[in-house]
Enzyme design. Structure first.
Site, PDB file in Angstrom:
ATOM      1  CG  HIS A  63      -1.722   1.271   1.325  1.00 31.69           C
ATOM      2  ND1 HIS A  63      -2.900   1.421   0.627  1.00 31.69           N
ATOM      3  CD2 HIS A  63      -1.518   2.444   1.969  1.00 31.69           C
ATOM      4  CE1 HIS A  63      -3.393   2.625   0.851  1.00 31.69           C
ATOM      5  NE2 HIS A  63      -2.572   3.276   1.666  1.00 31.69           N
ATOM      6  CG  ASP A 142     -12.952   2.016   4.785  1.00 30.20           C
ATOM      7  OD1 ASP A 142     -12.589   2.679   5.770  1.00 30.20           O
ATOM      8  OD2 ASP A 142     -12.619   2.302   3.618  1.00 30.20           O
ATOM      9  NE  ARG A 149     -11.789   8.459   8.766  1.00 28.16           N
ATOM     10  CZ  ARG A 149     -10.810   7.815   8.134  1.00 28.16           C
ATOM     11  NH1 ARG A 149     -11.015   6.620   7.602  1.00 28.16           N
ATOM     12  NH2 ARG A 149      -9.618   8.347   8.043  1.00 28.16           N
ATOM     13  CB  SER A 164      -9.591   3.429   6.730  1.00 28.06           C
ATOM     14  OG  SER A 164      -9.899   3.558   5.379  1.00 28.06           O
ATOM     15  CE  LYS A 168      -9.705   0.942   2.579  1.00 29.25           C
ATOM     16  NZ  LYS A 168      -9.933   2.287   2.084  1.00 29.25           N
TER      17      LYS A 168
HETATM   18  N1  URA Z   1      -6.866   5.910   2.509  1.00 24.75           N
HETATM   19  C1  URA Z   1      -7.822   5.101   3.003  1.00 24.75           C
HETATM   20  O1  URA Z   1      -8.166   4.096   2.397  1.00 24.75           O
HETATM   21  N2  URA Z   1      -8.387   5.429   4.178  1.00 24.75           N
HETATM   22  C2  URA Z   1      -8.033   6.521   4.891  1.00 24.75           C
HETATM   23  O2  URA Z   1      -8.573   6.735   5.946  1.00 24.75           O
HETATM   24  C3  URA Z   1      -7.038   7.361   4.364  1.00 24.75           C
HETATM   25  C4  URA Z   1      -6.464   7.037   3.156  1.00 24.75           C
END
Ligand code: URA
Length: 421
Positions: A63, A142, A149, A164, A168
């Site tokens: 990521h 999420d 958010r 978050s 994932k």
């Molecule tokens: N990317 C995400 O997937 N979630 C976040 O909270 C911030 C960046």
């Protein structure tokens, strides 16, 4: 109410927005401990489907917190698969000044990135990798939390960002994860300290969930490589997979890949892993894996036959795409190319989205001729703009402010500032 019950209520809608927002605001102001963040992230992961695999230990992903010209995933995933790892890579689209892997991949005619979960599983089992978008079934919690958010100013919370992102990745069923956390003027986290806190939080929480995680802190002040813009970045990714990539891009691919090979026990150490990844770029095996993936996801493999067919296939030679070069007015060493200005120019031309759902033009972008440390004579071209409007003066003026020249040769440093295990 336990965290599992709360997340269940977020997903099935029995908890109203006001209550969810109160909770988000509390976490935003008070934070969570690492253990609490682990429980939250596990609940979020389990709020939907979680992929499961036949050979635990071999499934990995990466990521990045996002950058300008950040096409690292495109050569990295096939290189990892060529080295024997399995990569169910689920990526995002670009928003604002940062690009997204999916938008870049969709420059390839026919290539599908919306695969169903069973298609992803079958393809990863068959050829070792899939590069796709988020599916409806993974981490539904999420989607609601992130949307709330976004409208309540609670995005910038360490435990909420951590849960978050990590939930994932964890839903992919991976056993190792590497994180590229960027800092600098064109990064999600501008300061190095904030980036380090995020990296350490994501590594600890992933480890708390049994994922072997590591991270790098890397600079995001100048664009990565020479290309910014979806189609142009595919060309540079192909160059990198054929061992002809820019040094900074190749270093990121080799180090991040080497870390995953070490984490999954396929190499003794980072150096051995990085060298295996580099071999896969130089001996054609990474590029062959990439072509297998393109074919499997319905993309036109024929465009990769020659440089000309690639440019034509990606639309760079279309008669309604124009190119304009920009030159320097003085001579000197390139001491800076401001990634943020380059990104904003690309965004203005339609390479990215100002808001979710905007149409983008995958052909437009900026191809740099130089990087920091190169020398330019007065009048030499430093960038070519690919654009769809004939009038480009404003963009060219904007871009001219991105380059800085100096009388003395600058010291060129690695983009990688720290490796965190
Ligand atoms: N990317 C995400 O997937 N979630 C976040 O909270 C911030 C960046």
């Amino acid at each position: 109410m336990s965290i599992d019950e709360f997340i269940d209520g977020v997903v099935d809608g029995t908890i109203p927005d006001e209550e969810v927002v109160l909770w988000l605001e509390k976490v935003f102001s008070e934070g969570l401990t690492t253990d609490e963040t682990v429980f939250l992230t596990e609940s979020m992961r389990d709020s939907g489907e979680v992929l499961s695999w036949p050979f635990p230990g071999l499934y990995v992903d990466k990521h990045s917190t996002g950058g300008v010209g950040d096409k690292v995933s495109i050569p990295l995933a096939p290189a990892l698969a060529a080295c024997g790892l399995k990569v169910p890579m689920i990526s995002g689209r670009g928003l604002g000044h940062t690009g997204g892997t999916l938008d870049k991949l969709e420059s390839i005619p026919g290539l599908r990135v919306s695969l169903e979960v069973d298609e992803i599983v079958e393809q990863v089992n068959d050829i070792g990798l899939a590069m796709v978008g988020q599916t409806e079934g993974l981490v539904p919690a999420d989607r609601r939390l992130y949307a709330l958010r976004d409208v309540t100013g609670t995005i910038a919370s360490l435990p909420l960002i951590t849960s978050s992102i990590v939930s994932k990745k964890a839903a992919e069923g991976i056993s190792s994860l590497v994180l590229d956390v960027k800092f600098g003027r064109a990064a999600f986290m501008e300061s190095r300290d904030a980036a380090e806190n995020l990296a350490r939080s994501m590594v600890s929480v992933s480890k708390g969930m049994g994922i072997s995680a590591s991270a790098i802190l890397s600079t995001m002040d100048q664009p990565i490589g020479y290309s910014v813009g979806n189609s142009l970045e595919i060309i540079e990714s192909v160059e990198t997979m054929c061992g002809r990539g820019p040094v900074d891009l190749e270093e990121l691919v080799c180090v991040l890949g080497g870390m995953l090979l070490r984490s999954s026990g396929m190499s003794e150490d980072l150096e051995e892993g990085a060298s295996k990844i580099q071999d896969s770029l130089y001996d054609g095996t990474a590029f062959n894996k990439f072509l297998e993936m393109v074919g499997s996801q319905g993309g036109d493999k024929g465009i990769f036959e020659s440089e000309y067919s690639l440019m034509r296939g990606l639309g760079i030679l279309d008669s309604d795409l124009f190119s304009t070069t920009i030159e320097v007015g003085i001579e000197g060493w390139v001491s800076d190319i401001d990634a943020m200005t380059v990104a904003e120019a690309c965004l203005e031309m339609g390479a990215g989205r100002k808001s979710l759902g905007d149409e983008i033009d995958r052909r437009v972008g900026v191809a740099l001729e130089v990087q920091v440390g190169d020398y330019l004579e007065k009048g030499e071209v430093w960038a070519t703009i690919y654009h769809s409007e004939e009038r480009i003066e404003e963009i060219a003026r904007m871009l001219s402010g991105a380059i800085q020249l100096s009388d003395s040769e600058p010291v060129v440093q690695s983009r990688i500032s720290e490796v965190i295990w």
